[in-house]
Design a protein around this motif. Structure first.
Motif, PDB file in Angstrom:
ATOM      1  N   LYS A 181     -42.922  14.320   5.702  1.00  0.00           N
ATOM      2  CA  LYS A 181     -43.091  15.543   4.909  1.00  0.00           C
ATOM      3  C   LYS A 181     -43.685  16.661   5.757  1.00  0.00           C
ATOM      4  O   LYS A 181     -43.285  17.824   5.660  1.00  0.00           O
ATOM      5  CB  LYS A 181     -43.992  15.278   3.702  1.00  0.00           C
ATOM      6  CG  LYS A 181     -44.189  16.502   2.793  1.00  0.00           C
ATOM      7  CD  LYS A 181     -45.025  16.141   1.574  1.00  0.00           C
ATOM      8  CE  LYS A 181     -45.081  17.304   0.586  1.00  0.00           C
ATOM      9  NZ  LYS A 181     -45.751  18.492   1.142  1.00  0.00           N
ATOM     10  N   LYS A 185     -37.427  17.608   8.762  1.00  0.00           N
ATOM     11  CA  LYS A 185     -36.523  18.085   7.716  1.00  0.00           C
ATOM     12  C   LYS A 185     -35.576  16.940   7.420  1.00  0.00           C
ATOM     13  O   LYS A 185     -34.736  16.579   8.253  1.00  0.00           O
ATOM     14  CB  LYS A 185     -35.755  19.320   8.199  1.00  0.00           C
ATOM     15  CG  LYS A 185     -34.769  19.862   7.161  1.00  0.00           C
ATOM     16  CD  LYS A 185     -34.002  21.050   7.735  1.00  0.00           C
ATOM     17  CE  LYS A 185     -32.962  21.544   6.715  1.00  0.00           C
ATOM     18  NZ  LYS A 185     -32.149  22.649   7.277  1.00  0.00           N
ATOM     19  N   GLU A 187     -33.011  16.473   5.721  1.00  0.00           N
ATOM     20  CA  GLU A 187     -31.567  16.713   5.726  1.00  0.00           C
ATOM     21  C   GLU A 187     -30.965  16.591   7.128  1.00  0.00           C
ATOM     22  O   GLU A 187     -29.747  16.488   7.278  1.00  0.00           O
ATOM     23  CB  GLU A 187     -31.250  18.078   5.132  1.00  0.00           C
ATOM     24  CG  GLU A 187     -31.377  18.154   3.617  1.00  0.00           C
ATOM     25  CD  GLU A 187     -32.819  18.239   3.135  1.00  0.00           C
ATOM     26  OE1 GLU A 187     -33.066  18.070   1.918  1.00  0.00           O
ATOM     27  OE2 GLU A 187     -33.723  18.472   3.983  1.00  0.00           O
ATOM     28  N   HIS A 196     -26.461  10.673   1.576  1.00  0.00           N
ATOM     29  CA  HIS A 196     -27.243  11.748   2.179  1.00  0.00           C
ATOM     30  C   HIS A 196     -27.800  12.681   1.116  1.00  0.00           C
ATOM     31  O   HIS A 196     -27.078  13.055   0.189  1.00  0.00           O
ATOM     32  CB  HIS A 196     -26.357  12.545   3.144  1.00  0.00           C
ATOM     33  CG  HIS A 196     -27.072  13.611   3.912  1.00  0.00           C
ATOM     34  ND1 HIS A 196     -27.078  14.925   3.522  1.00  0.00           N
ATOM     35  CD2 HIS A 196     -27.835  13.550   5.028  1.00  0.00           C
ATOM     36  CE1 HIS A 196     -27.788  15.633   4.365  1.00  0.00           C
ATOM     37  NE2 HIS A 196     -28.256  14.829   5.299  1.00  0.00           N
ATOM     38  N   TYR A 198     -31.069  10.599   2.991  1.00  0.00           N
ATOM     39  CA  TYR A 198     -31.690   9.292   2.844  1.00  0.00           C
ATOM     40  C   TYR A 198     -33.062   9.314   3.524  1.00  0.00           C
ATOM     41  O   TYR A 198     -33.386  10.235   4.267  1.00  0.00           O
ATOM     42  CB  TYR A 198     -30.810   8.196   3.466  1.00  0.00           C
ATOM     43  CG  TYR A 198     -30.973   8.061   4.967  1.00  0.00           C
ATOM     44  CD1 TYR A 198     -31.766   7.044   5.507  1.00  0.00           C
ATOM     45  CD2 TYR A 198     -30.357   8.942   5.850  1.00  0.00           C
ATOM     46  CE1 TYR A 198     -31.922   6.924   6.890  1.00  0.00           C
ATOM     47  CE2 TYR A 198     -30.514   8.817   7.224  1.00  0.00           C
ATOM     48  CZ  TYR A 198     -31.299   7.807   7.733  1.00  0.00           C
ATOM     49  OH  TYR A 198     -31.472   7.686   9.086  1.00  0.00           O
ATOM     50  N   LYS A 241     -40.508   9.609  -3.503  1.00  0.00           N
ATOM     51  CA  LYS A 241     -39.752  10.221  -4.612  1.00  0.00           C
ATOM     52  C   LYS A 241     -40.385  11.547  -5.034  1.00  0.00           C
ATOM     53  O   LYS A 241     -39.689  12.505  -5.344  1.00  0.00           O
ATOM     54  CB  LYS A 241     -39.721   9.275  -5.813  1.00  0.00           C
ATOM     55  CG  LYS A 241     -38.702   8.155  -5.746  1.00  0.00           C
ATOM     56  CD  LYS A 241     -38.619   7.413  -7.068  1.00  0.00           C
ATOM     57  CE  LYS A 241     -38.087   8.303  -8.179  1.00  0.00           C
ATOM     58  NZ  LYS A 241     -38.007   7.597  -9.470  1.00  0.00           N
ATOM     59  N   PHE A 244     -39.813  14.032  -1.989  1.00  0.00           N
ATOM     60  CA  PHE A 244     -38.411  14.324  -1.690  1.00  0.00           C
ATOM     61  C   PHE A 244     -37.512  13.970  -2.873  1.00  0.00           C
ATOM     62  O   PHE A 244     -36.769  12.978  -2.824  1.00  0.00           O
ATOM     63  CB  PHE A 244     -37.961  13.552  -0.445  1.00  0.00           C
ATOM     64  CG  PHE A 244     -38.860  13.707   0.746  1.00  0.00           C
ATOM     65  CD1 PHE A 244     -38.894  14.906   1.456  1.00  0.00           C
ATOM     66  CD2 PHE A 244     -39.676  12.665   1.174  1.00  0.00           C
ATOM     67  CE1 PHE A 244     -39.721  15.060   2.557  1.00  0.00           C
ATOM     68  CE2 PHE A 244     -40.498  12.800   2.278  1.00  0.00           C
ATOM     69  CZ  PHE A 244     -40.534  14.006   2.965  1.00  0.00           C
ATOM     70  N   PRO A 245     -37.549  14.747  -3.932  1.00  0.00           N
ATOM     71  CA  PRO A 245     -36.721  14.421  -5.110  1.00  0.00           C
ATOM     72  C   PRO A 245     -35.225  14.466  -4.820  1.00  0.00           C
ATOM     73  O   PRO A 245     -34.426  13.917  -5.578  1.00  0.00           O
ATOM     74  CB  PRO A 245     -37.131  15.498  -6.126  1.00  0.00           C
ATOM     75  CG  PRO A 245     -37.709  16.607  -5.309  1.00  0.00           C
ATOM     76  CD  PRO A 245     -38.354  15.957  -4.142  1.00  0.00           C
ATOM     77  N   GLN A 246     -34.839  15.087  -3.689  1.00  0.00           N
ATOM     78  CA  GLN A 246     -33.422  15.191  -3.353  1.00  0.00           C
ATOM     79  C   GLN A 246     -32.853  13.928  -2.714  1.00  0.00           C
ATOM     80  O   GLN A 246     -31.635  13.811  -2.532  1.00  0.00           O
ATOM     81  CB  GLN A 246     -33.180  16.386  -2.426  1.00  0.00           C
ATOM     82  CG  GLN A 246     -33.697  16.247  -0.995  1.00  0.00           C
ATOM     83  CD  GLN A 246     -35.128  16.703  -0.811  1.00  0.00           C
ATOM     84  OE1 GLN A 246     -35.991  16.461  -1.658  1.00  0.00           O
ATOM     85  NE2 GLN A 246     -35.398  17.365   0.312  1.00  0.00           N
ATOM     86  N   VAL A 247     -33.704  12.969  -2.358  1.00  0.00           N
ATOM     87  CA  VAL A 247     -33.237  11.757  -1.672  1.00  0.00           C
ATOM     88  C   VAL A 247     -32.331  10.941  -2.591  1.00  0.00           C
ATOM     89  O   VAL A 247     -32.645  10.697  -3.750  1.00  0.00           O
ATOM     90  CB  VAL A 247     -34.434  10.907  -1.199  1.00  0.00           C
ATOM     91  CG1 VAL A 247     -33.987   9.497  -0.827  1.00  0.00           C
ATOM     92  CG2 VAL A 247     -35.093  11.564  -0.010  1.00  0.00           C
ATOM     93  N   LYS A 248     -31.210  10.503  -2.018  1.00  0.00           N
ATOM     94  CA  LYS A 248     -30.243   9.716  -2.791  1.00  0.00           C
ATOM     95  C   LYS A 248     -30.329   8.225  -2.491  1.00  0.00           C
ATOM     96  O   LYS A 248     -29.806   7.410  -3.255  1.00  0.00           O
ATOM     97  CB  LYS A 248     -28.821  10.216  -2.521  1.00  0.00           C
ATOM     98  CG  LYS A 248     -28.521  11.599  -3.097  1.00  0.00           C
ATOM     99  CD  LYS A 248     -27.052  11.956  -2.941  1.00  0.00           C
ATOM    100  CE  LYS A 248     -26.704  13.226  -3.707  1.00  0.00           C
ATOM    101  NZ  LYS A 248     -27.436  14.387  -3.218  1.00  0.00           N
ATOM    102  N   GLN A 452     -17.078  15.367  -2.299  1.00  0.00           N
ATOM    103  CA  GLN A 452     -18.109  15.277  -1.273  1.00  0.00           C
ATOM    104  C   GLN A 452     -17.758  14.183  -0.264  1.00  0.00           C
ATOM    105  O   GLN A 452     -17.917  14.362   0.948  1.00  0.00           O
ATOM    106  CB  GLN A 452     -19.461  14.973  -1.915  1.00  0.00           C
ATOM    107  CG  GLN A 452     -20.601  14.904  -0.901  1.00  0.00           C
ATOM    108  CD  GLN A 452     -21.929  14.555  -1.557  1.00  0.00           C
ATOM    109  OE1 GLN A 452     -21.985  14.180  -2.710  1.00  0.00           O
ATOM    110  NE2 GLN A 452     -23.014  14.671  -0.804  1.00  0.00           N
TER     111      GLN A 452
END
Length: 474
Positions: A181, A185, A187, A196, A198, A241, A244-248, A452
């Motif tokens: 964090k 970055k 991404e 992605h 991850y 989580k 990084f709420p964007q993590v898949k 995607q």
């Protein structure tokens, strides 16, 4: 506390930051793994910074600017990247002559004296597990009092301190997610077979298996699987989580996450409560009942080292695996809907023209979702390297493992099988696996279902053909 920079130096164009550190070469599809081995000690050193230059596409200029105000730099190195990393170290020293520079990684762990002799600007190297070693140095402890390092004294002599005890209580290590964090970055990090973006972490170190080629258990991690508690792992995933709420997807990069099946199931149940998607490394012998538990609690994919489809080669490398067991395991994964990224190696002891074809046939029959094919790489410190040296299998002209452009070479050869034949086998393997009508159809169907995924697979296709072009040029 010394002002400390943890650094993954810039490297060649197309560098693949793999296996949680610095991988050996360009890969068929570009990928970047997290610099977890550096992030862990960085989490122990207050006020430190981690720069992972390759995925950040960072050149030397901002790094040189940063080190003007540093006291200590810790660089991760490897056998293929070592010569380049020494040049970077010299640039750092020229910029700030007061700087202390240390190197960590499997290369210097097993070749401490040789590494220091070939790296004049480096003040010390850390052997084996180095987290608390670096913490003590960053706290200002004299080199003579720090276990686990080899260093130069004022007379320029190389001194080897006693070994450091390995870490048994893995819960004593802070979360690397805090460093991710602060300094990275997320991404920037991507792998073809993972969703992605991850995040990758370790839940333990060491591997029970005795594979003769595998670097980490024979140099840094050991063969005793030392683990974090399921609650400790779940706490870090919960924090990740939040950060990084964007993590898949979360990936557990332990050498063999499934070495301890009850613990793997316990972690899976904790992850199930969190509702996350996750993947991990696994051996091809996980029983169906455990696979069912993992799948029911969010498991999406297993990264599986099959290595070869020939039973004798598996015996030769002490894989501890039966081909038929691997077949049954793979069949169970297919039936349960668990995807597999299979890894294979060509050129291991016992390889022949016939066994290469046998392995290709095996791979097409078990049909993992995706695969990667590597050339056997005898890294210093491994039993394979000892074998190759003693038996004259190591081609000294290719002993550096990569060429000047970062393309992996085939360093092993046998009286009955040249390194050129092994090298060419990789391309044949990919062609016969991916250019089958059923495999092409499955890829097309996957792309049609997801725009995607279509964009991603097209990009990977371009990278794959460029990889083949580079290999042919080499």
């Amino acid at each position: 506390m010394l002002r400390t920079l943890f650094l993954q130096p810039p490297s060649f164009d197309g560098f693949d930051g793999g296996a949680g550190s610095r991988y050996q070469a360009k890969r068929e599809i570009r990928s970047f793994w997290y610099p977890t081995w550096l992030a862990q000690p960085a989490a122990l050193v207050e006020g430190s910074r981690l720069i992972d230059a390759p995925p950040a596409r960072m050149g030397m200029e901002p790094i040189l600017e940063d080190v003007r105000n540093r006291d200590l730099v810790i660089m991760h190195t490897s056998t293929p990247s070592f010569a380049s990393d020494v040049k970077v170290a010299q640039m750092l020293k020229d910029e700030n002559p007061r700087l202390k520079i240390g190197m960590v990684g499997a290369k210097v762990a097993v070749q401490a004296e040789e590494s220091l002799l070939k790296a004049p600007p480096v003040d010390f190297v850390a052997r084996n597990e180095f987290d608390f070693t670096i913490k003590e140095i960053a706290e200002g402890r004299p080199f003579a009092e720090v276990d686990g390092i080899s260093w130069r004294n004022e007379a320029g002599e190389i001194v080897h301190n006693r070994d450091r005890a390995i870490i048994e209580n893995m819960d004593s290590l802070p979360f690397v997610t805090e460093v991710y964090k602060r300094d990275l970055k997320i991404e920037d990090y991507f792998i073809g077979y993972l969703m992605h973006p991850y995040i990758s972490i370790y839940t333990g170190r060491g591997c029970k298996s005795r594979c003769t080629f595998c670097l980490w258990p024979q140099t840094v991690g050991g063969h005793h699987y030392r683990t974090r508690s399921p609650e400790h792992v779940a706490a870090e995933i919960r924090l990740a989580k939040q950060y990084f709420p964007q993590v898949k997807e979360f990936f557990f990069d332990d050498d063999t996450f499934t070495d301890d099946l009850p613990r793997a199931e316990a972690i899976a149940k904790e992850l199930g409560k969190l509702g996350v998607t996750w993947s991990c490394n696994a051996k091809a012998n996980v029983p169906r009942k455990t696979l069912e538990v993992l799948k029911a609690n969010g498991l999406r994919l297993l990264l599986v080292g099959y290595e070869s489809g020939n039973q004798q080669i598996l015996h030769n490398i002490k894989k501890g695996m039966r081909v038929e067991t691997a077949r049954e395991f793979t069949r169970n994964c297919h039936e349960l809907g668990i995807k597999i990224h299979g890894t294979f190696i060509l050129g291991l002891p016992g390889e022949t023209r016939e066994t290469i074809q046998e392995t290709i046939k095996f791979a097409t029959e078990i049909n993992p979702h995706t695969l990667q094919v590597s050339l056997a790489a005898p890294y210093p410190g491994t039993f394979l390297h000892k074998q190759a040296t003693e038996n004259g299998w190591l081609d000294e002209s290719n002993a550096e493992l990569i060429d000047e452009n970062g393309v992996q070479m085939a360093p092993l050869h046998y009286p009955h099988l040249s390194h050129e034949e092994i090298f060419k086998g990789v391309e044949e393997f990919y062609r016969k696996f991916y250019f089958r009508v059923p495999k092409i159809a499955s890829i097309v169907n996957e792309m049609v279902r997801s725009p995607q995924m279509m964009k991603r697979r097209l990009r990977e296709g371009v990278e794959f053909f460029q990889f083949l072009k580079d290999r042919r040029a080499a």
